[in-house]
Scaffold this motif. Structure first.
Motif, PDB file in Angstrom:
ATOM      1  N   TYR A  32       2.765 -13.221 -71.708  1.00 15.15           N
ATOM      2  CA  TYR A  32       3.848 -13.648 -72.592  1.00 15.15           C
ATOM      3  C   TYR A  32       4.926 -12.559 -72.690  1.00 15.15           C
ATOM      4  O   TYR A  32       6.113 -12.842 -72.577  1.00 15.15           O
ATOM      5  CB  TYR A  32       3.294 -13.978 -73.976  1.00 15.15           C
ATOM      6  CG  TYR A  32       4.336 -14.469 -74.948  1.00 15.15           C
ATOM      7  CD1 TYR A  32       4.697 -15.809 -74.988  1.00 15.15           C
ATOM      8  CD2 TYR A  32       4.967 -13.594 -75.826  1.00 15.15           C
ATOM      9  CE1 TYR A  32       5.664 -16.263 -75.874  1.00 15.15           C
ATOM     10  CE2 TYR A  32       5.928 -14.037 -76.714  1.00 15.15           C
ATOM     11  CZ  TYR A  32       6.270 -15.374 -76.737  1.00 15.15           C
ATOM     12  OH  TYR A  32       7.222 -15.813 -77.614  1.00 15.15           O
ATOM     13  N   TYR A  56       5.572 -10.036 -70.617  1.00 15.06           N
ATOM     14  CA  TYR A  56       6.268  -9.818 -69.347  1.00 15.06           C
ATOM     15  C   TYR A  56       7.259 -10.951 -69.062  1.00 15.06           C
ATOM     16  O   TYR A  56       8.354 -10.714 -68.552  1.00 15.06           O
ATOM     17  CB  TYR A  56       5.283  -9.641 -68.185  1.00 15.06           C
ATOM     18  CG  TYR A  56       4.753  -8.242 -68.099  1.00 15.06           C
ATOM     19  CD1 TYR A  56       5.445  -7.251 -67.415  1.00 15.06           C
ATOM     20  CD2 TYR A  56       3.556  -7.885 -68.721  1.00 15.06           C
ATOM     21  CE1 TYR A  56       4.974  -5.951 -67.336  1.00 15.06           C
ATOM     22  CE2 TYR A  56       3.072  -6.587 -68.659  1.00 15.06           C
ATOM     23  CZ  TYR A  56       3.776  -5.630 -67.967  1.00 15.06           C
ATOM     24  OH  TYR A  56       3.318  -4.336 -67.903  1.00 15.06           O
ATOM     25  N   LYS A  57       6.893 -12.162 -69.401  1.00 17.42           N
ATOM     26  CA  LYS A  57       7.811 -13.288 -69.205  1.00 17.42           C
ATOM     27  C   LYS A  57       9.020 -13.129 -70.127  1.00 17.42           C
ATOM     28  O   LYS A  57      10.162 -13.355 -69.728  1.00 17.42           O
ATOM     29  CB  LYS A  57       7.098 -14.609 -69.491  1.00 17.42           C
ATOM     30  CG  LYS A  57       7.930 -15.826 -69.191  1.00 17.42           C
ATOM     31  CD  LYS A  57       7.122 -17.100 -69.345  1.00 17.42           C
ATOM     32  CE  LYS A  57       7.945 -18.296 -68.935  1.00 17.42           C
ATOM     33  NZ  LYS A  57       7.184 -19.542 -69.036  1.00 17.42           N
ATOM     34  N   ARG A  97      11.227 -10.429 -68.697  1.00 16.27           N
ATOM     35  CA  ARG A  97      11.982 -10.938 -67.544  1.00 16.27           C
ATOM     36  C   ARG A  97      13.168 -11.773 -67.994  1.00 16.27           C
ATOM     37  O   ARG A  97      14.290 -11.596 -67.522  1.00 16.27           O
ATOM     38  CB  ARG A  97      11.072 -11.774 -66.652  1.00 16.27           C
ATOM     39  CG  ARG A  97      11.787 -12.258 -65.379  1.00 16.27           C
ATOM     40  CD  ARG A  97      11.067 -13.375 -64.722  1.00 16.27           C
ATOM     41  NE  ARG A  97      11.089 -14.495 -65.675  1.00 16.27           N
ATOM     42  CZ  ARG A  97      10.586 -15.675 -65.434  1.00 16.27           C
ATOM     43  NH1 ARG A  97       9.983 -15.927 -64.311  1.00 16.27           N
ATOM     44  NH2 ARG A  97      10.653 -16.628 -66.324  1.00 16.27           N
ATOM     45  N   ASN A  98      12.957 -12.679 -68.943  1.00 18.64           N
ATOM     46  CA  ASN A  98      14.040 -13.542 -69.420  1.00 18.64           C
ATOM     47  C   ASN A  98      15.148 -12.734 -70.102  1.00 18.64           C
ATOM     48  O   ASN A  98      16.335 -12.989 -69.875  1.00 18.64           O
ATOM     49  CB  ASN A  98      13.495 -14.610 -70.370  1.00 18.64           C
ATOM     50  CG  ASN A  98      12.636 -15.623 -69.651  1.00 18.64           C
ATOM     51  OD1 ASN A  98      12.724 -15.781 -68.439  1.00 18.64           O
ATOM     52  ND2 ASN A  98      11.791 -16.306 -70.389  1.00 18.64           N
TER      53      ASN A  98
END
Length: 172
Positions: free
Chosen positions: A64, A66-67, A70-71
Motif C-alpha cells: 500500500y 509503495y503504491k 508511486r502515485n
C-alpha cells in the motif's frame, strides 16, 4: 496499521521509522532529487496520518505504501513537467516581443489583469517563485508556511492564470 487507525502515535512512528528510508530510496529512483524525494515521502506519511480512520488496506501495508509513493511521485513529475514547459515558453518570450511588440504589450496587460485577480497571498507566492526565482522551500520559510502549501498555491495560481488568459482570448 491497526494501531495507527486507533490514533496510536507510537504505532505510526514505528511505521515511519520502518518505511521512511526505503520509500525515499524508491522515490529517489524516479526523480533523483533529494529535497523533492523527502517532501513526497513526508507528505505521504502526513496523508496517512490525516486519513488513518478511513484507509482500508486489503493487502500488505508495504504494498500500500509503495503504491501510494508511486502515485504521489507520478503526480509530482506531472506538475514539474508543466512548470518546466512554462519556463521554456517564458525563455522564448523576448524573441516574440521583438517581432510583435503590440501583441506582447497586450499580453502583458492581460497578464497583469489576471494576476490582479488572484488573492494577495497567491499572487505573492507566484511572484516570489516566477519573478524572484526563489525555491519553494525558501518561499515557505519566508512566509512561514508549508512547502506543500507553496506548491499547491503555485499550481492553483497557474491554473487560474491559464483560464483567465484563455477567457481573454490569449492561448499558449
Amino acid at each position: 496499521m491497526e494501531g495507527v487507525r486507533k490514533d496510536n502515535y507510537i504505532s505510526y512512528n514505528q511505521l515511519f521509522v520502518r518505511y521512511y528510508q526505503p520509500l525515499c530510496r524508491f522515490v529517489y529512483g524516479f526523480i533523483a532529487d533529494r529535497p523533492d524525494t523527502e517532501d513526497i515521502v513526508q507528505e505521504l506519511f502526513l496523508h496517512l496520518w490525516h486519513r488513518r480512520k478511513s484507509i482500508e488496506i486489503t493487502g500488505s501495508v508495504s504494498g500500500y505504501l509503495y503504491k501510494m509513493a508511486r502515485n504521489m511521485t507520478l503526480n509530482h513529475i506531472r506538475r514539474e513537467t508543466g512548470y518546466k514547459m512554462l519556463l521554456e515558453r517564458m525563455e522564448t518570450a523576448p524573441l516574440y516581443e521583438e517581432e510583435h511588440p503590440m501583441e506582447a504589450h497586450e499580453f502583458r496587460m492581460a497578464l497583469r489583469d489576471c494576476l490582479n485577480r488572484l488573492s494577495a497571498r497567491s499572487r505573492e507566492i507566484l511572484l516570489l517563485d516566477r519573478m524572484k526565482g526563489l525555491r519553494q522551500k525558501e518561499i515557505a520559510e519566508k512566509l512561514n508556511i508549508a512547502v506543500k502549501t507553496v506548491k499547491n498555491q503555485i499550481w492553483m495560481s497557474l491554473q487560474k492564470l491559464k483560464l483567465c488568459l484563455e477567457n481573454k482570448g490569449i492561448e499558449k
